[in-house]
Design a protein around this motif. Sequence first.
Motif, PDB file in Angstrom:
ATOM      1  N   MET A   1      16.630  10.640  11.068  1.00 31.51           N
ATOM      2  CA  MET A   1      17.542  11.790  10.949  1.00 31.51           C
ATOM      3  C   MET A   1      16.755  13.046  10.589  1.00 31.51           C
ATOM      4  N   ILE A   2      17.060  14.156  11.254  1.00 32.50           N
ATOM      5  CA  ILE A   2      16.421  15.431  10.976  1.00 32.50           C
ATOM      6  C   ILE A   2      17.322  16.217  10.030  1.00 32.50           C
ATOM      7  N   THR A   3      16.858  16.446   8.814  1.00 25.97           N
ATOM      8  CA  THR A   3      17.670  17.109   7.803  1.00 25.97           C
ATOM      9  C   THR A   3      17.677  18.619   8.013  1.00 25.97           C
ATOM     10  N   PRO A   4      18.848  19.249   8.034  1.00 24.52           N
ATOM     11  CA  PRO A   4      18.894  20.714   8.151  1.00 24.52           C
ATOM     12  C   PRO A   4      18.183  21.358   6.969  1.00 24.52           C
ATOM     13  N   PRO A   5      17.596  22.535   7.170  1.00 23.83           N
ATOM     14  CA  PRO A   5      16.859  23.202   6.089  1.00 23.83           C
ATOM     15  C   PRO A   5      17.795  23.799   5.057  1.00 23.83           C
ATOM     16  N   ARG A   6      17.224  24.152   3.918  1.00 22.64           N
ATOM     17  CA  ARG A   6      17.965  24.864   2.886  1.00 22.64           C
ATOM     18  C   ARG A   6      18.009  26.355   3.231  1.00 22.64           C
ATOM     19  N   HIS A   7      18.967  27.056   2.663  1.00 24.01           N
ATOM     20  CA  HIS A   7      19.097  28.488   2.930  1.00 24.01           C
ATOM     21  C   HIS A   7      17.826  29.229   2.532  1.00 24.01           C
ATOM     22  N   ARG A  24      12.890  16.786  25.467  1.00 22.18           N
ATOM     23  CA  ARG A  24      14.274  16.403  25.167  1.00 22.18           C
ATOM     24  C   ARG A  24      14.668  16.778  23.738  1.00 22.18           C
ATOM     25  N   TYR A  25      13.929  17.715  23.152  1.00 24.31           N
ATOM     26  CA  TYR A  25      14.188  18.178  21.774  1.00 24.31           C
ATOM     27  C   TYR A  25      14.069  17.034  20.767  1.00 24.31           C
ATOM     28  N   GLY A  26      13.214  16.066  21.105  1.00 26.49           N
ATOM     29  CA  GLY A  26      13.192  14.812  20.369  1.00 26.49           C
ATOM     30  C   GLY A  26      12.327  14.761  19.126  1.00 26.49           C
ATOM     31  N   LEU A  27      12.661  15.540  18.126  1.00 31.36           N
ATOM     32  CA  LEU A  27      11.961  15.445  16.848  1.00 31.36           C
ATOM     33  C   LEU A  27      12.355  14.169  16.106  1.00 31.36           C
ATOM     34  N   GLY A  28      11.492  13.769  15.171  1.00 33.32           N
ATOM     35  CA  GLY A  28      11.769  12.627  14.308  1.00 33.32           C
ATOM     36  C   GLY A  28      11.413  12.958  12.877  1.00 33.32           C
ATOM     37  N   PRO A  29      11.684  12.047  11.952  1.00 37.89           N
ATOM     38  CA  PRO A  29      11.441  12.309  10.529  1.00 37.89           C
ATOM     39  C   PRO A  29       9.982  12.600  10.201  1.00 37.89           C
ATOM     40  N   GLN A  48      22.906   9.773  22.868  1.00 37.46           N
ATOM     41  CA  GLN A  48      21.833   9.318  23.763  1.00 37.46           C
ATOM     42  C   GLN A  48      20.602   8.862  22.986  1.00 37.46           C
ATOM     43  N   HIS A  49      20.800   8.497  21.710  1.00 38.31           N
ATOM     44  CA  HIS A  49      19.719   8.018  20.834  1.00 38.31           C
ATOM     45  C   HIS A  49      18.820   9.147  20.344  1.00 38.31           C
ATOM     46  N   GLY A  50      19.247  10.398  20.522  1.00 34.34           N
ATOM     47  CA  GLY A  50      18.435  11.523  20.095  1.00 34.34           C
ATOM     48  C   GLY A  50      18.903  12.126  18.789  1.00 34.34           C
ATOM     49  N   PRO A  51      18.316  13.260  18.397  1.00 31.62           N
ATOM     50  CA  PRO A  51      18.651  13.896  17.117  1.00 31.62           C
ATOM     51  C   PRO A  51      19.950  14.701  17.190  1.00 31.62           C
TER      52      PRO A  51
END
Length: 329
Positions: A1-7, A150-155, A181-184
Amino acid sequence: MITPPRHEDTARFAPRFGQRVLLTVDTEEEFDWDAPFTRDAHGLEHVAQLPRFIAFCEEIGAHPVFLVDWPIAGNAAAMECLTDAQRRGVADIGVQLHPWVNPPFDEEVTEANSYTGNLPDELAQRKFTALRDRIEHATGTAPLIYRAGRYGLGPDSARMLKEGGIAIDTSVRSLFDYSAQHGPDYSDHPLAPYWVDAERTLLELPVTTVYWGVLRQLGKHIHRAQRHLPTFFSAFSRLGLLERIALTPEGVTAEEAIRGIDIALDLELPLLVLSFHSPTLMPGGTPYAETPKDVDALYDWLRQVFAYLDQRGVASTGVAEILADVVRD
């Protein structure tokens, strides 16, 4: 899971930067988008169209960033053309990783494995390093910007990129969710650039997408509902209540893009990131360019959009300028 950043991780730029635009090109092989992924069923015929496109960008004042994957990096004609543009200061060259065509080939070719972030960390690292080194060998310059195919970042992607000398990532496609589709899932990620790490050495430049319409403040919530009601969002779009506008000539009209630009500028985004795929420069290269008329439409889109950006006082920018003007303290 790609965690959204803090403000507080939102990036700031020097006042002289103002509001700029970055044109990114996923510079890759042609392949059948409707067929399963394969190691070798692809072509590079559109490489012959790159000189025309670079000359066109110089004409309209665009500064393309060519995000190069393995087949392109191994093509002498492509790299000679792109390296010349980079040497003349009219373009930049970065990295784009398509794992299914990028050695080492130690994984099964599946949809899930088409996202680099789903691969074992060691294998992803080896693929990335091989590609980065191939690009540096061809150009004589270490690339500083990356996009996951495919914008496929990972942890673990941030660590891999930092260790590989990458200063800018542009893999996040805000407001899009690829989890089916198994992506982020980037549906909660911000539109503005932000720092990925506490040390502020890796800058994220999300690909620009905005919501338009009277219900745009509810866009994220309505899109979540769409996961369960597939026709729900399309009805809102047809009624003019809510539309998701990506800043790309692929499937988005110039008029729609200009509406999106107005919204992005009103939101005071310091940087707008546009994108498209290089095979769209050739008829039959992608589903977005089936005919010569479709290719002409892409050039017309870029001409109209960059003329409007110029009218709004938004200048093109490149990797060096972004890194020089981003505030790190």
